[in-house]
Enzyme design. Structure first.
Site, PDB file in Angstrom:
ATOM      1  N   LYS A  10       0.857  -1.190   0.000  1.00  0.00           N
ATOM      2  CA  LYS A  10       0.000   0.000   0.000  1.00  0.00           C
ATOM      3  C   LYS A  10       0.887   1.231   0.000  1.00  0.00           C
ATOM      4  O   LYS A  10       2.057   1.206   0.402  1.00  0.00           O
ATOM      5  CB  LYS A  10      -0.936   0.022   1.207  1.00  0.00           C
ATOM      6  CG  LYS A  10      -0.256   0.018   2.576  1.00  0.00           C
ATOM      7  CD  LYS A  10       0.189   1.379   3.094  1.00  0.00           C
ATOM      8  CE  LYS A  10       0.757   1.291   4.504  1.00  0.00           C
ATOM      9  NZ  LYS A  10       1.417   2.551   4.955  1.00  0.00           N
ATOM     10  N   ASP A 138      -3.181  -0.952  10.471  1.00  0.00           N
ATOM     11  CA  ASP A 138      -3.293  -1.017   9.012  1.00  0.00           C
ATOM     12  C   ASP A 138      -3.911  -2.316   8.507  1.00  0.00           C
ATOM     13  O   ASP A 138      -4.258  -2.409   7.325  1.00  0.00           O
ATOM     14  CB  ASP A 138      -1.910  -0.857   8.356  1.00  0.00           C
ATOM     15  CG  ASP A 138      -1.397   0.567   8.407  1.00  0.00           C
ATOM     16  OD1 ASP A 138      -2.168   1.458   8.805  1.00  0.00           O
ATOM     17  OD2 ASP A 138      -0.224   0.784   8.052  1.00  0.00           O
TER      18      ASP A 138
END
Length: 301
Positions: A10, A138
């Site tokens: 990401k 996350d």
């Protein structure tokens, strides 16, 4: 059945620290862009849980005990469901540790989704995300598998649609401790809360930024050198997460491949496209459909 799944990287296209809670956790706003590049996890039948790690292009020094987030995710899944099933898990590591691209969190999310399917547990994404949040802030975004605008400590996730841009991601060969960055007294913790912009193209403009970048470059001058190099070659650069990886938006993949050949010694990098649906969800869906088809036909999986 053997199941092979990706654990995608990401990027934080921006990262604003808007406050700090009484428990020490930081309030933030960010946009997560998922990429079509990352680690790979393979799940094979076994009576007990085990983990092997392979570092692509070199020897692996990754832990294979319960300090690894993959096994922590597996144990948490067992504890939540009461399952005692096993699996032999093999990690092929491509993403840098301490790079800010979510490697450990993504591995944990892939372990949760993969074992949920492998063990036929039937948990929902919401249940898996709840387990994932106990492993790291996350992890839920990787569980849900969508580009997202996130707030809170990262757990308030709103799916968004981003352009499928090409990015060059560069790692300057250093490891950054997230705790060190968030613990620095100089870190900006009062950035005004922003609204979701009408055009998501603006999240890479000056109005948005990474609050961790100034502190990280003070502690690690190599990050500043990386940002300068990227700006010189592409005209734009930003750090992702708490570093050390930095990225540039490109005109196309070919530009990135050319720049990879010009990277300074000891730096590494990769070129990838952002994707609004995680490759993990796409490949897991295809694998489960194939498994059901094989099961219905009576052939061995």
């Amino acid at each position: 059945m053997t199941l092979t799944l990706p654990a995608p990287a990401k990027l934080n296209l921006f990262l604003h620290i808007t406050g700090r809670r009484d428990d020490g956790y930081h309030q933030l706003q960010t946009v997560f862009a998922l990429l079509d590049h990352g680690d790979t996890l393979r799940f094979s039948p076994a009576d007990t849980l085990s983990l092997q790690c392979h570092q692509e292009g070199g020897a692996s020094d990754l832990p294979t005990d319960d300090s690894n987030l993959i096994l922590q995710a597996a144990r948490a899944l067992q504890a939540h469901t009461g399952s005692s099933k096993g699996a032999a898990i093999t990690l092929t590591k491509r993403l840098p540790m301490g790079g800010g691209v979510g490697g450990g969190s993504s591995d944990a999310a892939t372990a949760l989704l993969g074992l949920n399917a492998f063990w036929a547990l039937g948990l929902t994404l919401q249940e898996l995300a709840h387990i994932g949040l106990t492993l790291g802030a996350d992890v839920p975004v990787f569980v849900f598998g969508k580009s997202a605008w996130a707030e809170g400590v990262g757990e308030k996730i709103n799916p968004i649609i981003l352009p499928n841009d090409a990015f060059l991601v560069v790692h300057p060969g250093i490891h950054v401790s997230t705790a060190r960055i968030f613990g620095d007294q100089q870190l900006t913790r009062d950035t005004p809360i922003s609204k979701l912009p009408a055009s998501l193209e603006t999240v890479l403009t000056r109005e948005f930024h990474n609050d961790c970048e100034a502190v990280a470059t003070q502690h690690f001058p190599e990050i500043g050198k990386t940002l300068d190099w990227l700006k010189q070659h592409t005209g734009n650069a930003r750090m992702t997460g708490t570093g050390a990886c930095c990225f540039s938006r490109l005109t196309g993949l070919q530009q990135g491949q050319q720049l990879l050949q010009q990277l300074p010694q000891h730096w590494t990098g990769f070129v990838a496209r952002s994707c609004n649906t995680s490759p993990l969800h796409q490949i897991l869906g295809e694998a489960l459909a194939k498994f059901r088809e094989t099961k219905n036909s009576g052939k061995p999986a």
